[in-house]
Design a protein around this motif. Structure first.
Motif, PDB file in Angstrom:
ATOM      1  N   UNK A  61       0.816  -1.090  -0.062  1.00 50.90           N
ATOM      2  CA  UNK A  61       0.024  -0.042   0.020  1.00 50.90           C
ATOM      3  C   UNK A  61       0.893   1.166  -0.005  1.00 50.90           C
ATOM      4  N   UNK A  62       2.152   1.201  -0.606  1.00 50.37           N
ATOM      5  CA  UNK A  62       2.751   2.459  -0.777  1.00 50.37           C
ATOM      6  C   UNK A  62       2.403   3.139  -1.700  1.00 50.37           C
ATOM      7  N   UNK A  63       2.766   4.578  -1.639  1.00 43.23           N
ATOM      8  CA  UNK A  63       2.280   5.456  -2.676  1.00 43.23           C
ATOM      9  C   UNK A  63       3.100   5.339  -3.905  1.00 43.23           C
ATOM     10  N   UNK A  64       2.327   5.204  -4.992  1.00 40.28           N
ATOM     11  CA  UNK A  64       2.896   5.030  -6.162  1.00 40.28           C
ATOM     12  C   UNK A  64       2.218   5.905  -7.006  1.00 40.28           C
ATOM     13  N   UNK A  86      11.781   2.506  13.798  1.00 45.57           N
ATOM     14  CA  UNK A  86      11.311   1.562  13.228  1.00 45.57           C
ATOM     15  C   UNK A  86      11.081   1.341  11.671  1.00 45.57           C
ATOM     16  N   UNK A  87      10.808   2.588  10.928  1.00 46.57           N
ATOM     17  CA  UNK A  87      10.672   2.423   9.501  1.00 46.57           C
ATOM     18  C   UNK A  87      11.944   1.524   8.944  1.00 46.57           C
ATOM     19  N   UNK A 135       6.711   2.994   5.752  1.00 47.44           N
ATOM     20  CA  UNK A 135       7.233   1.728   6.152  1.00 47.44           C
ATOM     21  C   UNK A 135       7.067   1.634   7.587  1.00 47.44           C
ATOM     22  N   UNK A 136       6.648   2.522   8.634  1.00 44.31           N
ATOM     23  CA  UNK A 136       6.283   2.446   9.733  1.00 44.31           C
ATOM     24  C   UNK A 136       4.611   2.015   9.712  1.00 44.31           C
ATOM     25  N   UNK A 137       4.068   2.445   8.890  1.00 38.76           N
ATOM     26  CA  UNK A 137       2.783   2.388   8.590  1.00 38.76           C
ATOM     27  C   UNK A 137       2.112   0.856   8.102  1.00 38.76           C
ATOM     28  N   UNK A 138       3.094   0.413   7.407  1.00 33.35           N
ATOM     29  CA  UNK A 138       2.790  -0.989   6.844  1.00 33.35           C
ATOM     30  C   UNK A 138       3.149  -1.690   8.066  1.00 33.35           C
ATOM     31  N   UNK A 139       4.026  -1.685   8.870  1.00 32.67           N
ATOM     32  CA  UNK A 139       4.308  -2.392  10.354  1.00 32.67           C
ATOM     33  C   UNK A 139       2.949  -2.241  11.028  1.00 32.67           C
ATOM     34  N   UNK A 140       2.437  -1.026  11.196  1.00 31.48           N
ATOM     35  CA  UNK A 140       1.346  -0.947  12.152  1.00 31.48           C
ATOM     36  C   UNK A 140       0.194  -1.798  11.477  1.00 31.48           C
ATOM     37  N   UNK A 188      11.589   3.651   0.033  1.00 28.45           N
ATOM     38  CA  UNK A 188      11.968   4.162   1.440  1.00 28.45           C
ATOM     39  C   UNK A 188      12.746   5.487   1.343  1.00 28.45           C
ATOM     40  N   UNK A 189      13.431   5.914   0.318  1.00 27.78           N
ATOM     41  CA  UNK A 189      13.807   7.106   0.051  1.00 27.78           C
ATOM     42  C   UNK A 189      12.843   7.910  -0.138  1.00 27.78           C
ATOM     43  N   UNK A 190      11.872   7.650  -0.603  1.00 30.64           N
ATOM     44  CA  UNK A 190      10.607   8.620  -1.136  1.00 30.64           C
ATOM     45  C   UNK A 190       9.892   8.964   0.356  1.00 30.64           C
ATOM     46  N   UNK A 191       9.662   7.993   1.020  1.00 30.94           N
ATOM     47  CA  UNK A 191       8.781   8.296   2.141  1.00 30.94           C
ATOM     48  C   UNK A 191       8.984   7.150   3.360  1.00 30.94           C
ATOM     49  N   UNK A 192       9.860   7.363   4.211  1.00 31.79           N
ATOM     50  CA  UNK A 192       9.993   6.492   5.231  1.00 31.79           C
ATOM     51  C   UNK A 192       8.878   6.028   6.044  1.00 31.79           C
TER      52      UNK A 192
END
Length: 492
Positions: free
Chosen positions: A338-341, A472-473, A403-408, A396-400
């Motif tokens: 669900x990362x922004x693309x 955590x990200x 990655x936190x949100x994915x884990x949550x 990850x470079x675009x928006x760390x």
């Protein structure tokens, strides 16, 4: 990678247990190009019957890609300057590729099926090299993807892309060309050597003559010239008459209905359920689907509905046994993370797929990609690892923070406050791998990677770790880099 044995004893009876997370993920991985945590959560607890009915209804109602302004261009519409013409043509192909790539991501079953049919009714763009032909072909795939198969066969054969690709545009009464007639039976409807003879091919080629009006300018839509059609009697599958194109389709579906139904349903079974099943093992299921296909006058939706609602489809032995195609590899990751693309990411995914063996609208030959194990060899597996790492690094470079949100979100209701890193790591692993990792030592290695950034801080021991900490990200990032090289990541 070990061969999977098909031990599926499930029947076509409806699967009546409310869907859990694993079953919902399985459905979306096969029926579309996977789904986000949120979409899976919405599906969890629903019945397979209700959810599949909804997804099929959406697929039927989904609008096709709108025609671009160049959809009927001929070569006369391009600049006289060759370099400018090539640049414009490339831009048009990228425009269509972007639109179609977004359709694959957004339209679940409709474009999972249109993509499936592009590897069944194969053309190769490089042979006809015409953007208006390509759009007409893609439009035909989308319009018929979940419609009537007889109509589909009829329409796809008259697209200019197909007429050019299989030499129908050079098939005239004085010199019949058998290419399309052969593939119509061998690849598109019956299967090699099944229900037709060489004489049927010869006679069918005569019936298909006349679609030879190619115009004086390249990229002119190919049309019928009655003067170039063979008007003498032909005998096809025991039927004699002055047959033409429509007659060929009618005779085929009237005289070989059962053979068509079994061949197509077998292909659907191997694609959606288990690629390594023998025809004998799967025959009871395929026979049931074929019976439904014939009873519904070759409408595809009832067959797909029966399959996707069945105990057989949801059997545990059907989960995680298909090797991801290149398009599955990248598009599934976009959906599951669900990362922004953006459109650039879509094109990058399409380009990367071509680098590891799957070029959009250009299968390797008329028989198409043979799927599954053809995606895994020494060169391709290294390419899969390296390109996936590049995608993860770019996100990850675009928006760390994503990655936190994915884990949550992967962890669930307690994701933000969970104090056990093992729980979060396992949730992420199980989100991206259809059956998780094979062994506990495999989990231990992955969890060690996840824990590493805080391993020396005594945070885990005091129970003060959670997903809201600064690093955590990076933990999620490192875990994803580890997972994309795991064998289980290659499966769906």
């Amino acid at each position: 990678m070990e061969l999977f044995v098909n031990c599926n004893t499930g029947t076509l009876a409806p699967y009546t247990i409310p869907l859990d997370v694993a079953k919902a993920e399985h459905l979306y991985r096969r029926l579309g190009f996977s789904a986000s945590v949120e979409t899976v959560n919405q599906a969890t607890g629903q019945s397979a019957t209700a959810l599949v009915d909804t997804l099929i209804a959406q697929a039927i109602a989904e609008p096709v890609i709108p025609a671009p302004e160049w959809s009927e261009w001929t070569n006369a519409n391009y600049p006289d300057d060759d370099d400018l013409a090539r640049q414009l043509s490339r831009a048009q192909r990228e425009e269509l590729s972007t639109a179609y790539g977004n359709s694959l991501l957004n339209n679940n079953l409709r474009d999972r099926m249109s993509f499936f049919w592009s590897n069944h009714f194969v053309t190769e763009y490089g042979v006809y090299d015409c953007n208006s032909f390509l759009f007409e072909y893609a439009n035909c795939l989308q319009r018929n993807a979940i419609g009537n198969f007889k109509t589909f066969v009829s329409e796809i054969g008259l697209t200019s892309a197909m007429l050019r690709y299989l030499d129908g545009a050079f098939n005239n009464r004085n010199r019949p060309n058998e290419n399309y007639a052969r593939e119509l039976y061998e690849l598109f409807s019956l299967g090699e050597g099944n229900g037709y003879t060489e004489e049927d091919i010869i006679e069918t080629a005569r019936a298909l003559t006349g679609y030879v009006n190619r115009g004086d300018v390249g990229c002119t839509k190919i049309t019928f010239d009655p003067e170039r059609h063979d008007v003498d009697a032909k005998t096809i599958m025991g039927q004699t008459g002055n047959w033409g194109y429509d007659d060929v389709i009618d005779i085929l579906f009237e005289q070989r209905a059962d053979e068509i139904a079994f061949y197509i349903c077998q292909k659907l079974y191997f694609f959606f359920v288990h690629p390594d099943a023998s025809a004998d093992e799967a025959q009871p299921i395929i026979n049931g689907l074929a019976t439904t296909f014939v009873a519904n006058d070759f409408e595809l939706a009832p067959v797909l509905a029966q399959l996707f609602k069945s105990e057989h489809f949801f059997d545990d032995t059907a989960i995680g046994v298909i090797i991801k195609s290149p398009f599955d590899l990248y598009l599934n990751f976009l959906k599951e993370s669900n990362f922004t693309y953006d459109d650039g990411t879509v094109i990058n995914s399409i380009d990367a797929s071509g680098m590891i063996g799957q070029t959009l609208f250009s299968p390797i030959d008329v028989a198409g990609w043979q799927r599954d194990r053809m995606w895994i060899n020494t060169n391709y597996i290294i390419g899969r690892w390296l390109t996936m790492e590049v995608f993860v690094e770019r996100f990850f470079t675009a928006n760390t923070e994503q990655f936190r949100q994915l884990g949550i979100t992967a962890t669930g209701a307690t994701g933000a406050s969970e104090s056990d890193p093992n729980v979060v790591a396992r949730a992420i692993i199980d989100k991206f791998l259809p059956k998780g990792l094979l062994t506990e030592p495999d989990y231990d290695r992955a969890i060690t990677v996840f824990r590493e950034p805080y391993e020396d801080n005594n945070i885990y021991e005091t129970g003060s770790w959670n997903m809201m900490l600064d690093d955590t990200p990076s933990q999620v990032y490192l875990l994803l880099l580890h997972l994309v090289r795991e064998p289980e990541f290659q499966l769906k």
